[in-house]
Design a protein around this motif. Sequence first.
Motif, PDB file in Angstrom:
ATOM      1  N   SER A  94       0.847  -1.314   0.056  1.00  0.00           N
ATOM      2  CA  SER A  94       0.120  -0.101   0.054  1.00  0.00           C
ATOM      3  C   SER A  94       1.018   1.253   0.192  1.00  0.00           C
ATOM      4  CB  SER A  94      -1.057   0.024   1.156  1.00  0.00           C
ATOM      5  OG  SER A  94      -0.262   0.010   2.395  1.00  0.00           O
ATOM      6  N   TRP A  95       1.977   1.170   0.467  1.00  0.00           N
ATOM      7  CA  TRP A  95       3.070   2.338   0.417  1.00  0.00           C
ATOM      8  C   TRP A  95       3.434   2.477  -0.853  1.00  0.00           C
ATOM      9  CZ3 TRP A  95       4.583   6.592   2.684  1.00  0.00           C
ATOM     10  CH2 TRP A  95       5.784   7.086   2.165  1.00  0.00           C
ATOM     11  N   SER A  96       3.786   1.420  -1.717  1.00  0.00           N
ATOM     12  CA  SER A  96       4.161   1.524  -2.973  1.00  0.00           C
ATOM     13  C   SER A  96       3.244   2.337  -3.632  1.00  0.00           C
ATOM     14  CB  SER A  96       4.638   0.559  -3.887  1.00  0.00           C
ATOM     15  OG  SER A  96       5.305  -0.392  -2.837  1.00  0.00           O
ATOM     16  N   ARG A  97       1.849   1.900  -3.644  1.00  0.00           N
ATOM     17  CA  ARG A  97       0.805   2.300  -4.307  1.00  0.00           C
ATOM     18  C   ARG A  97       0.655   3.844  -3.955  1.00  0.00           C
ATOM     19  NH1 ARG A  97      -3.453  -1.400  -3.368  1.00  0.00           N
ATOM     20  NH2 ARG A  97      -4.477  -0.018  -2.354  1.00  0.00           N
ATOM     21  N   LEU A  98       0.684   4.108  -2.747  1.00  0.00           N
ATOM     22  CA  LEU A  98       0.559   5.497  -2.344  1.00  0.00           C
ATOM     23  C   LEU A  98       1.750   6.423  -2.926  1.00  0.00           C
ATOM     24  CD1 LEU A  98      -0.866   7.926  -0.563  1.00  0.00           C
ATOM     25  CD2 LEU A  98       0.714   7.085   1.331  1.00  0.00           C
ATOM     26  N   ALA A  99       2.913   5.855  -2.494  1.00  0.00           N
ATOM     27  CA  ALA A  99       4.216   6.632  -3.175  1.00  0.00           C
ATOM     28  C   ALA A  99       4.072   7.066  -4.717  1.00  0.00           C
ATOM     29  CB  ALA A  99       5.274   5.878  -2.960  1.00  0.00           C
ATOM     30  N   GLY A 100       3.561   5.644  -5.320  1.00  0.00           N
ATOM     31  CA  GLY A 100       3.578   5.697  -6.894  1.00  0.00           C
ATOM     32  C   GLY A 100       2.409   6.619  -7.299  1.00  0.00           C
ATOM     33  N   ALA A 101       1.155   6.694  -6.530  1.00  0.00           N
ATOM     34  CA  ALA A 101       0.172   7.546  -7.253  1.00  0.00           C
ATOM     35  C   ALA A 101       0.608   9.031  -6.850  1.00  0.00           C
ATOM     36  CB  ALA A 101      -1.073   7.305  -6.037  1.00  0.00           C
ATOM     37  N   ILE A 102       1.288   9.468  -5.612  1.00  0.00           N
ATOM     38  CA  ILE A 102       1.663  10.643  -5.407  1.00  0.00           C
ATOM     39  C   ILE A 102       2.740  11.262  -6.490  1.00  0.00           C
ATOM     40  CG2 ILE A 102       2.962  12.196  -3.500  1.00  0.00           C
ATOM     41  CD1 ILE A 102       1.399  10.854  -1.291  1.00  0.00           C
ATOM     42  N   SER A 103       3.738  10.303  -6.625  1.00  0.00           N
ATOM     43  CA  SER A 103       4.782  10.799  -7.639  1.00  0.00           C
ATOM     44  C   SER A 103       4.150  10.976  -8.838  1.00  0.00           C
ATOM     45  CB  SER A 103       5.703   9.739  -7.714  1.00  0.00           C
ATOM     46  OG  SER A 103       6.036   8.642  -6.779  1.00  0.00           O
ATOM     47  N   SER A 104       3.203  10.212  -9.409  1.00  0.00           N
ATOM     48  CA  SER A 104       2.973  10.488 -10.444  1.00  0.00           C
ATOM     49  C   SER A 104       2.075  11.609 -10.765  1.00  0.00           C
ATOM     50  CB  SER A 104       1.939   9.254 -11.251  1.00  0.00           C
ATOM     51  OG  SER A 104       0.775   8.975 -10.209  1.00  0.00           O
ATOM     52  N   VAL A 105       1.190  11.809  -9.632  1.00  0.00           N
ATOM     53  CA  VAL A 105       0.521  13.299  -9.530  1.00  0.00           C
ATOM     54  C   VAL A 105       1.407  14.240  -9.797  1.00  0.00           C
ATOM     55  CG1 VAL A 105      -0.713  14.641  -8.404  1.00  0.00           C
ATOM     56  CG2 VAL A 105      -1.624  12.373  -8.451  1.00  0.00           C
ATOM     57  N   VAL A 106       2.620  14.483  -8.667  1.00  0.00           N
ATOM     58  CA  VAL A 106       3.691  15.374  -8.524  1.00  0.00           C
ATOM     59  C   VAL A 106       4.113  15.560 -10.006  1.00  0.00           C
ATOM     60  CG1 VAL A 106       5.574  16.092  -7.669  1.00  0.00           C
ATOM     61  CG2 VAL A 106       3.865  15.085  -6.355  1.00  0.00           C
ATOM     62  N   ALA A 107       4.373  14.417 -10.743  1.00  0.00           N
ATOM     63  CA  ALA A 107       5.398  14.412 -11.959  1.00  0.00           C
ATOM     64  C   ALA A 107       4.377  15.055 -13.247  1.00  0.00           C
ATOM     65  CB  ALA A 107       5.785  12.975 -12.315  1.00  0.00           C
ATOM     66  N   LEU A 108       2.942  15.334 -12.891  1.00  0.00           N
ATOM     67  CA  LEU A 108       2.249  16.059 -14.131  1.00  0.00           C
ATOM     68  C   LEU A 108       2.937  17.103 -14.527  1.00  0.00           C
ATOM     69  CD1 LEU A 108      -1.424  15.256 -13.071  1.00  0.00           C
ATOM     70  CD2 LEU A 108      -0.367  14.296 -14.866  1.00  0.00           C
ATOM     71  N   PRO A 109       3.103  17.380 -15.636  1.00  0.00           N
ATOM     72  CA  PRO A 109       3.738  18.339 -16.596  1.00  0.00           C
ATOM     73  C   PRO A 109       2.857  19.547 -16.042  1.00  0.00           C
ATOM     74  CG  PRO A 109       2.715  17.033 -18.096  1.00  0.00           C
ATOM     75  CD  PRO A 109       2.758  16.390 -16.863  1.00  0.00           C
ATOM     76  N   GLU A 110       3.250  20.881 -15.648  1.00  0.00           N
ATOM     77  CA  GLU A 110       2.503  21.912 -15.304  1.00  0.00           C
ATOM     78  C   GLU A 110       2.489  23.008 -16.667  1.00  0.00           C
ATOM     79  OE1 GLU A 110       3.967  23.983 -12.059  1.00  0.00           O
ATOM     80  OE2 GLU A 110       4.760  21.934 -11.427  1.00  0.00           O
TER      81      GLU A 110
END
Lengths: 111, 891
Positions: A94-110
């Motif tokens: 669940s940590w990997s999922r959470l971390a993955g999800a957060i990174s992918s959100v954060v990595a969205l191009p602005e």
Amino acid sequence: MSRPLDLVQGTLDLLILKMLALEPMHGWAISQRLKQMSGDVLQVSDGSLYPALHKLEQQGWIEAEWKPTENNRRAKFYTLTRSGKKQLARETESWSRLAGAISSVVALPEV
Amino acid sequence: MTLDRLLQIVRLRLRSLFAGAAVDRELDEELRDHVERQIEVHVARGMNRDEARTLALRAIGGLEQRKEEMRDARGVAVVENLVRDTRLAFRQLVKQPGFAVTAILSLALGIGANTAIFQLLNALAFRPLPVRAAQELVEVRLTGAGRSGRHTGRNRQVSLPQYQEFVRRQQAFASMLAFSDTRFNLATSGEVRYVDGLWVSGNYFEMLGVAPVAGRLIAPADDAPGCAGVAVISHALWQSEFGGRADIVGQTVPGVGVPVPIIGVTPPGFFGVEVGKQFGVALPLCASGYSRRDHWWLATVGRLRTGWTETQAEAHFKGLISGVQQDTVPDFGAEYREPYLTMGVELVDAAAGVSPLRRSYQRPLLILMAIAGLVLLIAAANLANLLLARATARQDEFAVRLALGGSRQRLLQQVLTESLLIAALGSAAAVAVAMVVSQSIPPLISTAVDRVHLDLAIDWQVFGFTAIVGVATALMFGMAPALRATRATMFRGQSRGSAANAGLAIRRALVSLQMAVTLVLLFGGLLFLRTFQNLASLDTGVNQRGIVVANVFFPEQKYPVEGRVAAYRAIDERLRTVPGVVSLSEAFMTPLGGNFRDNTIIIDGQKVGESNINEVSAGYFATLGTPLTAGRDFDDRDGPGSPRVAIVNEAFAEAYLTGGAVGQRFTIPDDRDDRPGTEFEVIGVAANQKYLDIREEAPRILYNASSQNPSPSPTRRYVIRSTLTAADAARSIGAELAAIDPNITVRYSLLDTQLTESMLQERLMARLSAIFGGVALLLAIVGLYGVVSYTVACRRAEIGVRAALGASRSRILGMVLGDVGRMVGIGIAAGAAFALLASSAVGSLLYGLEPTDPAALAIAIASLLGTSLIAALLPAKRAAGIDPLSALREN
């Protein structure tokens, strides 16, 4: 206890389980290893370590045994139980999922 | 959760709970170890020791807080508090033994009464039969009046042909069994020893899923027409009669006339399908030889096929019934055919078995349950009173604790724990009370030949019931005092008098409530008591005192039917000569003996009505002390060949034979239309006797002469009046019979006992409701006494002032008693109103009085008022004796 602490507590559980998956350790050793490994990034206070250990023991994820230490003192050594291993797997997942999800959100191009 | 983990968690929790000190020490050691290591690390880096210690302790954030957190992590604070509270509560009870004993005894009586009645209801109506999948069992019952002919057994519903037709046609049941109850005589000579018996269909044991503990059980192949019979015996009989011998299979039991081989034993605990009864010997239906279409003796139970509901099955059976009736109609005349053909059918849930006992006792028991509930209410009110007094006394302590920051919730928990502890101890004592009470009831509703066996073991239902009632009661009596005690503030705590007065208002209301409920119970008890008295003092038309009834059984082979008339005549003569015998006569039945026979009466070709029938020998009326008001008794003129004669009772004569009954004639139709009936000439009129039910108003009875019966039965019932005691009379008659023929068996009873046994339900209601009423009165009086004493103590100063100002002793006495009168009066008024409104619920169980019987109400009010005043007199006298000087000095 305020909410952000809960989150830290949860992560702390994961860290402790991971640490004990490597080898059985007593409280002091865990605190030292945590400091060593996380360095400046994760500030784990000694104060929250022992209640966390206690809680994990009460939940049956880890078990404890009093054994002599390298310097001939008595210390409480903690070991991961079988259900603790499973719990570690679950929490890691669940940590990997959470971390993955957060990174992918954060990595969205602005824009 | 894995088992390992569960075990670890449980182990740790238990350890925290019971070895808390050791766990705390370990915590301490672990933390200290950490701190010391940290100090060493700091020192090694060049810090001085004190600084190092401060830093290390700061890092850990306070040892005590950490330890507290770890204790919380163990999650046992609630339990620890509970344990502490329980210990405290226990200590307080021990400190006040008077309070503890009163409280626990009141509860034991209140809860015990409820548990006892529940036990009976549970055993009789709720507990599933101890057979396979009892919830699938359904009883088939017929409705409507169409069954004339022979009736035997307690559960008579259908004839054998009807059962067979149902089995052949029905689809709803996976299988369908039939059974009937009977008795077998185990004795081969001397006094009869009955054992309860069953006739069972071949599939009976198989369908119920009963496995033998020895041999095998009756199977379908054993139940073939014309069978010789095989016997299955119960575990109890195996032990009592055969000493549990291993070679039981192949032994024999006496059946009907011929010994029957035993093929197996049922397991202990299996009693059949009828709740309240046990059996010793079971034989297949075929061995009874009963197959007539007009013999009603069988109960039938089916096991629902998977997928069928009881409703569907009932619809299915309603579709079958008319065909079944059509094909099984007995050889009836037209007037009986019609009702027979139009009979209906209904299915009744039989998960808890079938039981005529349940049908007659369920309602009385439910009423007793309500009565017991009211007794408990009174007991709870008493406890609430006691606890309120204590709460007032402890208000100071609580006020201080609240002021010092104690949480109200915590205090509530503590006070409620005390109530729960009292309830728990009371419930435990209640179970003991219940065991005694409930065990004493089956004998009260048993008769000499019809024993009631109920399994009254404390099972989970009974235990759960007691626990729930206990907890509910604790909350009921504990909540108000707990709230009151913990509402105390520092301010209230200081002005103690006003708080005490506020509590007193509640307590006075509770006393009024108790009085109201007690009045209802006393009234109810008196209604049942008077019902029993009314029945017991009814004129049965018989002087039953000292009459011994002897049922004599002649071995059929030795006394063939053609020789019986002569043989009986000789035996009767010999019995009349037994020293001490005043008179002796034979009768088909004794009044209220439970047997009956009736038929239609035809006069001048017109059916005029029905009459009960008895068949007696000369001397019957003299023996029973029933006068003949006209005509003569039977005598030697009335033999098998002479014209048929009858004696009728006054009720019969009034109904059918106006203008001098003697000499008139009437006819009894034959069972079959194509044969003429029998015509009788009335030779005498007897005073009225009761027949089947003591509640009947003057039933019509006609008496045939047994001397005119050409084929008497191998069983004879003698009624004997003698100058001896019952036991001596039985011994003398028994010795004479044994001298005549050792193979004759006999059973004795007393006519007195038979009459009492017809009032068992009323006697049970009278006894239990009177006992419960008495307990209620006792509890209420204890409550009243407590409150009046307390009131007097609270008003000590005021009374002192009054006395100082010149109030006389009698004036003060009057004041206190007047106060009690108001409290009791309110209760009595409310109770009387409620009693009169609610009593119609018991109307059907009363006899000879209205449910609003004014005499019963008057007696109840008078006795309650009287005992209340007596209970109040002692504290009132104490009040009158208060010395004004000392009372005032105390304040």
